[in-house]
Design a protein around this motif. Structure first.
Motif, PDB file in Angstrom:
ATOM      1  N   GLY A 180       0.843  -1.188   0.000  1.00 37.30           N
ATOM      2  CA  GLY A 180       0.000   0.000   0.000  1.00 37.30           C
ATOM      3  C   GLY A 180       0.881   1.242   0.000  1.00 37.30           C
ATOM      4  O   GLY A 180       1.969   1.229   0.575  1.00 37.30           O
ATOM      5  N   TYR A 181       0.413   2.279  -0.648  1.00 30.13           N
ATOM      6  CA  TYR A 181       1.238   3.500  -0.684  1.00 30.13           C
ATOM      7  C   TYR A 181       0.369   4.737  -0.481  1.00 30.13           C
ATOM      8  O   TYR A 181       0.641   5.793  -1.045  1.00 30.13           O
ATOM      9  CB  TYR A 181       2.073   3.577  -1.969  1.00 30.13           C
ATOM     10  N   ASN A 182      -0.642   4.593   0.372  1.00 25.70           N
ATOM     11  CA  ASN A 182      -1.488   5.750   0.661  1.00 25.70           C
ATOM     12  C   ASN A 182      -0.748   6.788   1.503  1.00 25.70           C
ATOM     13  O   ASN A 182      -1.248   7.883   1.712  1.00 25.70           O
ATOM     14  CB  ASN A 182      -2.785   5.315   1.343  1.00 25.70           C
ATOM     15  N   ASN A 227       6.520   0.406  -4.672  1.00 25.23           N
ATOM     16  CA  ASN A 227       5.948  -0.370  -3.555  1.00 25.23           C
ATOM     17  C   ASN A 227       6.470  -1.803  -3.625  1.00 25.23           C
ATOM     18  O   ASN A 227       7.400  -2.083  -4.404  1.00 25.23           O
ATOM     19  CB  ASN A 227       4.414  -0.293  -3.589  1.00 25.23           C
ATOM     20  N   GLY A 280     -12.655  -5.864  -2.645  1.00 24.83           N
ATOM     21  CA  GLY A 280     -11.302  -5.585  -3.137  1.00 24.83           C
ATOM     22  C   GLY A 280     -10.687  -6.897  -3.588  1.00 24.83           C
ATOM     23  O   GLY A 280     -10.306  -7.709  -2.756  1.00 24.83           O
ATOM     24  N   PRO A 286      -7.543  -1.007  -1.575  1.00 23.01           N
ATOM     25  CA  PRO A 286      -6.610   0.066  -1.226  1.00 23.01           C
ATOM     26  C   PRO A 286      -7.351   1.246  -0.617  1.00 23.01           C
ATOM     27  O   PRO A 286      -8.524   1.481  -0.931  1.00 23.01           O
ATOM     28  CB  PRO A 286      -5.995   0.472  -2.575  1.00 23.01           C
ATOM     29  N   TYR A 287      -6.659   1.980   0.251  1.00 23.89           N
ATOM     30  CA  TYR A 287      -7.259   3.176   0.840  1.00 23.89           C
ATOM     31  C   TYR A 287      -7.096   4.366  -0.106  1.00 23.89           C
ATOM     32  O   TYR A 287      -6.017   4.591  -0.660  1.00 23.89           O
ATOM     33  CB  TYR A 287      -6.603   3.522   2.181  1.00 23.89           C
ATOM     34  N   SER A 288      -8.172   5.102  -0.299  1.00 27.79           N
ATOM     35  CA  SER A 288      -8.136   6.331  -1.102  1.00 27.79           C
ATOM     36  C   SER A 288      -9.323   7.166  -0.643  1.00 27.79           C
ATOM     37  O   SER A 288     -10.135   6.698   0.171  1.00 27.79           O
ATOM     38  CB  SER A 288      -8.287   5.996  -2.590  1.00 27.79           C
ATOM     39  N   SER A 305     -12.399   5.192  -1.034  1.00 26.36           N
ATOM     40  CA  SER A 305     -12.710   4.066  -0.136  1.00 26.36           C
ATOM     41  C   SER A 305     -12.789   4.490   1.333  1.00 26.36           C
ATOM     42  O   SER A 305     -12.987   3.656   2.213  1.00 26.36           O
ATOM     43  CB  SER A 305     -11.690   2.932  -0.306  1.00 26.36           C
ATOM     44  N   ALA A 317      -6.863  -4.229   5.326  1.00 25.35           N
ATOM     45  CA  ALA A 317      -6.487  -3.300   4.246  1.00 25.35           C
ATOM     46  C   ALA A 317      -5.855  -2.039   4.828  1.00 25.35           C
ATOM     47  O   ALA A 317      -4.615  -1.925   4.879  1.00 25.35           O
ATOM     48  CB  ALA A 317      -7.707  -2.984   3.403  1.00 25.35           C
ATOM     49  N   ARG A 318      -6.653  -1.109   5.240  1.00 25.74           N
ATOM     50  CA  ARG A 318      -6.170   0.123   5.851  1.00 25.74           C
ATOM     51  C   ARG A 318      -7.221   0.641   6.809  1.00 25.74           C
ATOM     52  O   ARG A 318      -8.419   0.504   6.546  1.00 25.74           O
ATOM     53  CB  ARG A 318      -5.927   1.215   4.792  1.00 25.74           C
TER      54      ARG A 318
END
Ligand code: GLV
Length: 330
Positions: free
Chosen positions: A82-84, A100, A158, A216-218, A221, A243-244
């Motif tokens: 993850g790269y949030n 990543n 996801g 993924p977190y965004s 989401s 996830a996040r």
């Protein structure tokens, strides 16, 4: 810290296996943080001021302000899939490559997702706490009776590589019916390999006996699972988040768990971690772990090596191996 000025200068922002530092030091002038405490934004800004590259973890926020303080920076290699923690627009604006660590953690993380699902559904940590507290005096027919896992319906929100790994475990190992929702539907071959059926989110929420979040977190989401979504789940359902934090509205989840709106939750990630919402800490029907889904020695080594490989390949002019953004000349 070495002072060899002929080599590119790299900052390793968090502690990592010592031999990774040795490996990087053969290619770079390395400044590193082998202590336990993360460097905050101000300290990172000072340390990045003369660096050409950085190895980071999810703890370091790489945003426009930090990049402005790092004029030489060309690549940031995140030791995470993850790269949030990256502001990708800010990276693009400055022509900085972000990377990543995909693939190397897929199966390990899917194993953990399944472990958390089992621990949650079968009340493993709750019953262990009871035993350790000396409360176990006799057998009872309903003592820590949980939810069935085999043969139940597994929902996955996801369906990237990790989601597919969880689906395969559920379908082939536990005879589960697998339903999933994803931004884009998988091709027929992948769906067949996962024995998974694509459904809309309402059907996912309504049919899952166990719902695992792997998206993924965004901004899109953020709070994908809030009070409205929890209200659509079965009262017997379990929810697992690997996830996040931020994908689940923790306050709404705590309220749903307290009210018996859903049966239980297994959480490895939290909004604002390492802080955990106090109401979650107070509930018995929650299994809580400190963001360890990829934490096996072999996988953490593979992640660190892939982050190092990205830095080495990039500065040798071979291009980053697993970039998350397209930068000219990368
Ligand atoms: C861990 O959360 C990762 O993104 O690798």
């Amino acid at each position: 810290m070495t002072t060899d000025r002929s080599k590119p200068r790299i900052l390793v922002a968090r502690a990592v296996f010592p031999d990774i530092i040795d490996r990087l030091s053969r290619h770079f002038a390395v400044e590193h943080n082998q202590g336990d405490a993360p460097w905050g934004p101000a300290e990172l800004a000072v340390r990045l001021a003369d660096k050409d590259g950085a190895l980071t973890t999810g703890s370091e926020r790489i945003d426009a302000a930090l990049l402005a303080a790092a004029p030489r920076l060309k690549i940031v290699a995140n030791m995470a899939v993850g790269y949030n923690n990256f502001d990708v627009d800010a990276l693009a604006a400055r022509g900085v490559v972000g990377t990543n660590t995909p693939d190397v953690l897929t199966e390990t993380t899917a194993d953990f997702g399944f472990a958390l699902l089992l621990a949650t559904a079968r009340r493993i940590t709750e019953s262990e706490h009871y035993l350790r507290a000396g409360a176990w005096k006799r057998w009872r027919y309903d003592m820590f009776a949980g939810a069935e896992v085999h043969g139940s319906t597994l929902g996955i929100l996801g369906m990237g590589r990790i989601g597919q790994g969880i689906a395969r475990r559920g379908a082939h190992g536990f005879g589960m019916d697998v339903v999933y929702h994803n931004r884009s539907r998988l091709g027929p071959e992948l769906e067949a390999a996962c024995r998974a059926r694509y459904v809309g989110t309402d059907e996912l929420l309504a049919t899952a006996d166990h719902l695992v979040l792997v998206l993924p977190y965004s901004a899109a989401s953020h709070h994908a699972i809030g009070a409205a979504e929890l209200a659509k789940m079965k009262p017997t359902a379990t929810l697992v988040n690997i996830a996040r934090g931020g994908i689940v509205d923790d306050a709404a989840l705590a309220a749903a768990l307290r009210a018996g709106r859903i049966a239980a939750a297994g959480l490895d990630v939290f909004a604002g971690e390492p802080e955990v919402h106090p109401e979650l800490l107070a509930l018995k029907n929650v299994v809580l772990t400190p963001h360890i889904a990829s934490a096996t020695v072999a996988t953490r080594r593979a992640m660190a090596n892939l982050a190092a490989d990205n830095l080495i390949a990039f500065f040798e002019g071979r291009g980053a191996l697993t970039p998350v953004n397209a930068v000219r000349g990368a």
